[in-house]
Design a protein around this motif. Structure first.
Motif, mmCIF file in Angstrom:
data_model
loop_
_atom_site.group_PDB
_atom_site.id
_atom_site.type_symbol
_atom_site.label_atom_id
_atom_site.label_comp_id
_atom_site.label_asym_id
_atom_site.label_seq_id
_atom_site.Cartn_x
_atom_site.Cartn_y
_atom_site.Cartn_z
ATOM 1 N N TRP A 140 -3.234 -21.624 9.253
ATOM 2 C CA TRP A 140 -3.664 -23.004 9.420
ATOM 3 C C TRP A 140 -2.575 -23.958 8.950
ATOM 4 N N ARG A 141 -2.711 -25.217 9.377
ATOM 5 C CA ARG A 141 -1.818 -26.299 8.935
ATOM 6 C C ARG A 141 -2.660 -27.529 8.615
ATOM 7 N N HIS A 142 -2.108 -28.411 7.798
ATOM 8 C CA HIS A 142 -2.821 -29.645 7.437
ATOM 9 C C HIS A 142 -1.904 -30.836 7.654
ATOM 10 N N GLU A 143 -2.492 -31.960 8.027
ATOM 11 C CA GLU A 143 -1.727 -33.163 8.333
ATOM 12 C C GLU A 143 -1.021 -33.737 7.108
ATOM 13 N N ARG A 144 -1.732 -33.832 5.974
ATOM 14 C CA ARG A 144 -1.147 -34.502 4.803
ATOM 15 C C ARG A 144 -1.984 -34.147 3.577
ATOM 16 N N ALA A 145 -1.514 -33.190 2.805
ATOM 17 C CA ALA A 145 -2.286 -32.731 1.655
ATOM 18 C C ALA A 145 -1.358 -32.342 0.515
ATOM 19 N N PHE A 146 -1.938 -32.275 -0.664
ATOM 20 C CA PHE A 146 -1.189 -31.886 -1.863
ATOM 21 C C PHE A 146 -2.109 -30.979 -2.669
ATOM 22 N N VAL A 147 -1.657 -29.755 -2.907
ATOM 23 C CA VAL A 147 -2.487 -28.742 -3.550
ATOM 24 C C VAL A 147 -1.923 -28.422 -4.925
ATOM 25 N N LEU A 148 -2.750 -28.577 -5.943
ATOM 26 C CA LEU A 148 -2.348 -28.314 -7.317
ATOM 27 C C LEU A 148 -2.738 -26.901 -7.727
ATOM 28 N N GLY A 149 -2.034 -26.368 -8.724
ATOM 29 C CA GLY A 149 -2.463 -25.159 -9.399
ATOM 30 C C GLY A 149 -3.343 -25.535 -10.582
ATOM 31 N N SER A 150 -4.105 -24.579 -11.088
ATOM 32 C CA SER A 150 -5.021 -24.878 -12.190
ATOM 33 C C SER A 150 -4.277 -25.352 -13.432
ATOM 34 N N ARG A 151 -3.070 -24.869 -13.633
ATOM 35 C CA ARG A 151 -2.283 -25.300 -14.789
ATOM 36 C C ARG A 151 -1.876 -26.766 -14.662
ATOM 37 N N ASP A 152 -1.599 -27.208 -13.429
ATOM 38 C CA ASP A 152 -1.242 -28.607 -13.198
ATOM 39 C C ASP A 152 -2.377 -29.539 -13.617
ATOM 40 N N TRP A 153 -3.605 -29.075 -13.425
ATOM 41 C CA TRP A 153 -4.776 -29.899 -13.710
ATOM 42 C C TRP A 153 -4.892 -30.234 -15.201
ATOM 43 N N LYS A 154 -4.196 -29.497 -16.035
ATOM 44 C CA LYS A 154 -4.270 -29.720 -17.481
ATOM 45 C C LYS A 154 -3.221 -30.713 -17.984
ATOM 46 N N LEU A 155 -2.353 -31.196 -17.112
ATOM 47 C CA LEU A 155 -1.313 -32.128 -17.543
ATOM 48 C C LEU A 155 -1.930 -33.454 -17.988
ATOM 49 N N PRO A 156 -1.335 -34.131 -18.960
ATOM 50 C CA PRO A 156 -1.962 -35.297 -19.592
ATOM 51 C C PRO A 156 -2.335 -36.439 -18.643
ATOM 52 N N ARG A 157 -1.485 -36.702 -17.638
ATOM 53 C CA ARG A 157 -1.731 -37.857 -16.757
ATOM 54 C C ARG A 157 -1.983 -37.410 -15.314
ATOM 55 N N VAL A 158 -2.597 -36.231 -15.180
ATOM 56 C CA VAL A 158 -2.776 -35.678 -13.842
ATOM 57 C C VAL A 158 -3.694 -36.551 -12.984
ATOM 58 N N ARG A 159 -4.729 -37.125 -13.565
ATOM 59 C CA ARG A 159 -5.642 -37.941 -12.762
ATOM 60 C C ARG A 159 -4.937 -39.182 -12.217
ATOM 61 N N GLU A 160 -4.064 -39.757 -13.020
ATOM 62 C CA GLU A 160 -3.275 -40.892 -12.545
ATOM 63 C C GLU A 160 -2.351 -40.467 -11.411
ATOM 64 N N ALA A 161 -1.742 -39.279 -11.540
ATOM 65 C CA ALA A 161 -0.851 -38.771 -10.497
ATOM 66 C C ALA A 161 -1.628 -38.457 -9.216
ATOM 67 N N VAL A 162 -2.845 -37.931 -9.365
ATOM 68 C CA VAL A 162 -3.678 -37.644 -8.194
ATOM 69 C C VAL A 162 -4.023 -38.947 -7.462
ATOM 70 N N GLN A 163 -4.377 -39.972 -8.208
ATOM 71 C CA GLN A 163 -4.691 -41.258 -7.583
ATOM 72 C C GLN A 163 -3.469 -41.830 -6.869
ATOM 73 N N TRP A 164 -2.299 -41.630 -7.447
ATOM 74 C CA TRP A 164 -1.054 -42.069 -6.800
ATOM 75 C C TRP A 164 -0.870 -41.368 -5.461
ATOM 76 N N LEU A 165 -1.122 -40.059 -5.422
ATOM 77 C CA LEU A 165 -1.015 -39.302 -4.178
ATOM 78 C C LEU A 165 -2.058 -39.765 -3.156
ATOM 79 N N GLN A 166 -3.279 -39.924 -3.611
ATOM 80 C CA GLN A 166 -4.341 -40.347 -2.703
ATOM 81 C C GLN A 166 -4.060 -41.734 -2.136
ATOM 82 N N GLY A 167 -3.404 -42.582 -2.931
ATOM 83 C CA GLY A 167 -3.024 -43.904 -2.444
ATOM 84 C C GLY A 167 -2.019 -43.848 -1.307
ATOM 85 N N GLN A 168 -1.321 -42.709 -1.188
ATOM 86 C CA GLN A 168 -0.365 -42.508 -0.089
ATOM 87 C C GLN A 168 -0.968 -41.699 1.056
#
Length: 272
Positions: A50-78
């Motif tokens: 399969w392929r996807h138009e525009r996505a960003f997939v994190l690993g579970s370890r990435d989810w523990k980073l201090p400002r990950v939610r802010e970074a996710v919102q930055w990605l979603q804004g794009q």
């Protein structure tokens, strides 16, 4: 590659011709539910493309980073659809030039030999491309994103990463293959994500990405499209197993798919 490495019959779920849009959690939930049914002998082992138009997939370890939610919102804004996969590894961006490949295989209960499934996928990729390059290597590429022991590269440039999800009776081996476009541009996106998400965390808590260590097959071995790669891969699989079109497989039961999607959303609330 030994024919015994893959089942005699393999369902072919080829969705790569039509680039998907929408929630990126869906193909991972599909693999999860399909794997359970393979483990219980209700479905044949399968390959899922399969392929996807525009996505960003994190690993579970990435989810523990201090400002990950802010970074996710930055990605979603794009315009990126974001999720966290349960198959290990680290952050990976997806777009139409990236082919995603899953081998969904039965696994004996208690079988803890993780390496052989990584090696199986790496060898499958290598053999599929042998007519286009004789320089394909396996081994961690320092500075790449989603680094691992079974990175697949050409001349020190990574184009493929592998992760796996182990269930009680099945294993789902997943690979992303950069076929078209710029590997370095994708590397810059991942680096920017970590620069924001890390929030001063130790470098030991996330990969240190050097964008130039990433490349695509079209950059490494000459013109190649996603369709070209899927064709080469399918030919290699057909030489090893009897490929059965998805429509001819035992019917996939959708029961549990929405539950798997909801479970992922609850565990990783990236949808804001």
């Amino acid at each position: 590659m030994d024919k015994a490495s893959l089942p005699a019959r393999l369902g072919a779920i080829d969705a790569a011709a039509n680039v998907m849009t929408g929630d990126i959690v869906v193909p991972f939930a599909f693999d999860e539910v399909y794997g359970r049914q393979v483990g219980h002998g209700l479905l044949e082992p399968a390959v899922h493309l399969w392929r996807h138009e525009r996505a960003f997939v994190l690993g579970s370890r990435d989810w523990k980073l201090p400002r990950v939610r802010e970074a996710v919102q930055w990605l979603q804004g794009q315009g990126y659809s974001v999720t966290v996969r349960n198959s290990g590894g680290a952050a990976v961006p997806l777009d139409p030039g990236v082919v995603n490949l899953s081998l969904i295989l039965p696994n004996r209960q208690g079988d803890l030999d993780v390496q052989r499934h990584f090696a199986l996928m790496a060898e499958l990729i290598r053999q599929s491309l042998k007519s286009r390059s004789c320089r394909i290597e396996t081994g961690e590429v320092s500075g790449s994103y989603c680094p691992g022991e079974f990175d697949v590269s050409v001349r020190g440039k990574k184009f493929c990463g592998i992760a796996q999800r182990r269930q009680t009776r099945a294993v789902i081996v997943q690979a992303f293959v950069l076929v078209e476009g710029s590997g370095e541009a994708r590397g810059k996106l991942v680096k920017a994500f970590y620069d924001l998400a890390a929030g001063g965390a130790s470098a030991a808590d996330h990969p240190i990405v050097e964008p130039a260590r990433m490349s695509s097959l079209s950059e490494l071995v000459g013109d190649m499209t996603a369709e070209d790669f899927v064709g080469l891969l399918t030919q290699q699989l057909a030489s090893l197993s009897s490929l059965v079109p998805y429509s001819d497989c035992l019917r996939f039961e959708l029961d549990g798919l929405q539950q798997a999607v909801d479970d992922c959303r609850r565990r990783y609330p990236v949808h804001v």
